[in-house]
Design a protein around this motif. Structure first.
Motif, PDB file in Angstrom:
ATOM      1  N   ALA A 197       3.438   9.703  -7.083  1.00 48.13           N
ATOM      2  CA  ALA A 197       3.009  11.044  -6.690  1.00 48.13           C
ATOM      3  C   ALA A 197       1.951  11.578  -7.649  1.00 48.13           C
ATOM      4  O   ALA A 197       2.215  11.755  -8.844  1.00 48.13           O
ATOM      5  CB  ALA A 197       4.205  11.986  -6.650  1.00 48.13           C
ATOM      6  N   ALA A 198       0.757  11.838  -7.129  1.00 48.58           N
ATOM      7  CA  ALA A 198      -0.357  12.279  -7.968  1.00 48.58           C
ATOM      8  C   ALA A 198      -1.190  13.372  -7.325  1.00 48.58           C
ATOM      9  O   ALA A 198      -1.757  14.209  -8.030  1.00 48.58           O
ATOM     10  CB  ALA A 198      -1.255  11.089  -8.311  1.00 48.58           C
ATOM     11  N   GLU A 199      -1.299  13.380  -5.995  1.00 44.73           N
ATOM     12  CA  GLU A 199      -2.190  14.300  -5.290  1.00 44.73           C
ATOM     13  C   GLU A 199      -1.365  15.354  -4.558  1.00 44.73           C
ATOM     14  O   GLU A 199      -0.779  15.084  -3.518  1.00 44.73           O
ATOM     15  CB  GLU A 199      -3.060  13.530  -4.283  1.00 44.73           C
ATOM     16  N   PRO A 200      -1.274  16.595  -5.096  1.00 44.63           N
ATOM     17  CA  PRO A 200      -0.426  17.618  -4.476  1.00 44.63           C
ATOM     18  C   PRO A 200      -0.913  17.980  -3.071  1.00 44.63           C
ATOM     19  O   PRO A 200      -2.112  18.073  -2.826  1.00 44.63           O
ATOM     20  CB  PRO A 200      -0.566  18.823  -5.421  1.00 44.63           C
ATOM     21  N   GLY A 201       0.038  18.162  -2.163  1.00 40.54           N
ATOM     22  CA  GLY A 201      -0.349  18.582  -0.824  1.00 40.54           C
ATOM     23  C   GLY A 201       0.634  18.237   0.270  1.00 40.54           C
ATOM     24  O   GLY A 201       0.518  18.740   1.387  1.00 40.54           O
TER      25      GLY A 201
ATOM     26  N   VAL B  16       0.847  -1.192   0.000  1.00 40.47           N
ATOM     27  CA  VAL B  16       0.000   0.000   0.000  1.00 40.47           C
ATOM     28  C   VAL B  16       0.883   1.242   0.000  1.00 40.47           C
ATOM     29  O   VAL B  16       1.655   1.468   0.932  1.00 40.47           O
ATOM     30  CB  VAL B  16      -0.950   0.027   1.213  1.00 40.47           C
ATOM     31  N   PHE B  17       0.747   2.029  -1.080  1.00 44.01           N
ATOM     32  CA  PHE B  17       1.563   3.223  -1.281  1.00 44.01           C
ATOM     33  C   PHE B  17       0.758   4.491  -1.014  1.00 44.01           C
ATOM     34  O   PHE B  17      -0.456   4.524  -1.198  1.00 44.01           O
ATOM     35  CB  PHE B  17       2.079   3.271  -2.729  1.00 44.01           C
ATOM     36  N   ASN B  18       1.470   5.535  -0.627  1.00 40.60           N
ATOM     37  CA  ASN B  18       0.890   6.864  -0.450  1.00 40.60           C
ATOM     38  C   ASN B  18       1.130   7.654  -1.737  1.00 40.60           C
ATOM     39  O   ASN B  18       2.275   7.848  -2.149  1.00 40.60           O
ATOM     40  CB  ASN B  18       1.556   7.559   0.738  1.00 40.60           C
ATOM     41  N   ASP B  19       0.044   8.121  -2.380  1.00 40.34           N
ATOM     42  CA  ASP B  19       0.193   8.821  -3.655  1.00 40.34           C
ATOM     43  C   ASP B  19       0.240  10.338  -3.520  1.00 40.34           C
ATOM     44  O   ASP B  19       0.024  11.067  -4.488  1.00 40.34           O
ATOM     45  CB  ASP B  19      -0.915   8.406  -4.635  1.00 40.34           C
ATOM     46  N   THR B  20       0.546  10.842  -2.324  1.00 47.30           N
ATOM     47  CA  THR B  20       0.687  12.283  -2.152  1.00 47.30           C
ATOM     48  C   THR B  20       1.859  12.811  -2.970  1.00 47.30           C
ATOM     49  O   THR B  20       2.825  12.082  -3.249  1.00 47.30           O
ATOM     50  CB  THR B  20       0.872  12.640  -0.666  1.00 47.30           C
TER      51      THR B  20
ATOM     52  N   THR C 162      -3.167   2.307  -3.609  1.00 52.35           N
ATOM     53  CA  THR C 162      -2.731   3.616  -3.156  1.00 52.35           C
ATOM     54  C   THR C 162      -3.804   4.261  -2.277  1.00 52.35           C
ATOM     55  O   THR C 162      -4.999   3.987  -2.422  1.00 52.35           O
ATOM     56  CB  THR C 162      -2.428   4.568  -4.330  1.00 52.35           C
ATOM     57  N   LEU C 163      -3.339   5.083  -1.375  1.00 49.44           N
ATOM     58  CA  LEU C 163      -4.178   5.962  -0.553  1.00 49.44           C
ATOM     59  C   LEU C 163      -3.489   7.316  -0.540  1.00 49.44           C
ATOM     60  O   LEU C 163      -2.431   7.485  -1.149  1.00 49.44           O
ATOM     61  CB  LEU C 163      -4.347   5.377   0.847  1.00 49.44           C
TER      62      LEU C 163
END
Length: 343
Positions: free
Chosen positions: A168-172, A55-59, A200-201
């Motif tokens: 990396a997809a969701e800027p923040g 499970v990856f973080n897509d931030t 992803t989350l």
């Protein structure tokens, strides 16, 4: 627990200033039950089982480091949590020169009004104008490298690529979910071929992740809140993995903290959309994850406390001593560890 229990000595030369090239050539310390193995990240497919799920973080990291002026005073700002469309909470350097209502000029036609000073010394910054804040940051900000790297070399153009994961997809975020920095399309292809799934989350990592624990006892430390989201479909698929006998392996402590925040006492992962300030220390009972892939963390940090909760404090102290003795590279651009507890 006393924070001193999570201390250890790390030689400065063990702190990585650049990532491994290629990314999946980084070293991998595998702790599986009572066994310890020295491998490389590219060996990961052979350490997991068909049916497991990573499970990856897509931030996506934003240019959250700003340098500006308030009159004749130099002011530095590190954004760490969005509070509104044009408002960010920020840690301030030279905060004693800043008052509520002051305007900070960051150059390139980017300015913000400071207000709402908090007990931790942070301010709310309301960005002026009509342009999206993301465009303002691209113009005036820079990549917020961790302080233990930024103190030893300046940020450069290479960091713009090195400090983003392939997901990396969701800027923040104002810090990268660094365990995922080790992954490449080739490695994901090898994991797919081995029957190891991935999901992803999103958890927008805040600068609070780098703050030292100043309390003497863990009971007196307060975590900064970070916003995260797990949608219904993802939660359902993760629950299905475990129902089928697979393991949910968090890639990074950010993914782990969000999954655990979304998991009930019945060990069911539920959809989540909101802030979490979960603080995991030894004695915590994990409900949503079965393992963790993570980098090597700072002494006395909340993240070293987290891995100690998963594997046992003495086990992790011994593992870190092994890593130091065998030349592993530490922190954000460093090597990785795969932690698979016996239970």
């Amino acid at each position: 627990m006393k924070v001193d229990l999570f201390d250890f000595e790390l030689p400065p030369e063990r702190i990585a200033l650049r990532p491994a090239v290629p990314r999946d050539a980084a070293r991998l310390l595998v702790l599986a039950g009572d066994t310890t193995r020295d491998l490389i990240v590219r060996d990961l497919p052979g350490q997991l089982r068909a049916g497991d799920c990573l499970v990856f973080n897509d931030t996506r990291v934003i240019p959250a480091q700003l340098e500006g002026r308030r009159g004749d005073a130099s002011i530095g700002a590190t954004l760490h949590k969005r509070e509104g469309p044009r408002r960010w909470r920020a840690f301030i350097r030279n905060a004693k020169r800043l008052r509520d209502g002051d305007r900070i000029d960051f150059g390139n036609h980017v300015a913000a009004i400071a207000s709402d000073r908090a007990d931790d010394g942070s301010f709310a910054l309301d960005f002026a104008g009509d342009e999206p804040v993301e465009l303002l940051l691209e113009r005036a900000g820079r990549m917020p490298l961790p302080p233990y790297i930024a103190a030893r070399r300046p940020t450069d153009a290479q960091d713009a690529a090195d400090y983003q994961t392939m997901f990396a997809a969701e800027p923040g975020a104002v810090a990268a979910p660094t365990a995922a920095l080790h992954f490449t399309p080739d490695l994901i292809g090898a994991l797919d071929a081995a029957g190891i799934a991935h999901e992803t989350l999103t958890l927008h990592v805040g600068a609070g992740t780098f703050l030292p624990v100043k309390a003497d006892d863990t009971a007196d430390h307060r975590m900064h809140a970070e916003w995260g989201r797990i949608d219904t479909a993802t939660a359902d698929r993760l629950n299905a993995v475990r129902a089928a006998g697979g393991r949910v392996i968090a890639v990074g402590t950010t993914s782990l903290r969000l999954i655990e925040s979304a998991t009930g006492p019945d060990r069911v992962i539920r959809p989540f959309d909101g802030d979490t300030s979960i603080f995991i220390t030894p004695g915590y009972v994990f409900g949503g994850i079965d393992g963790l892939l993570t980098n090597f963390h700072l002494p006395r940090s909340t993240l070293f406390m987290l891995v100690s909760a998963l594997m046992g404090r003495e086990r992790m102290q011994a593992a870190y001593a092994h890593a130091i003795a065998h030349g592993y590279r530490f922190y954000s651009y460093g090597d990785a560890s795969l932690l698979l507890p016996s239970s």
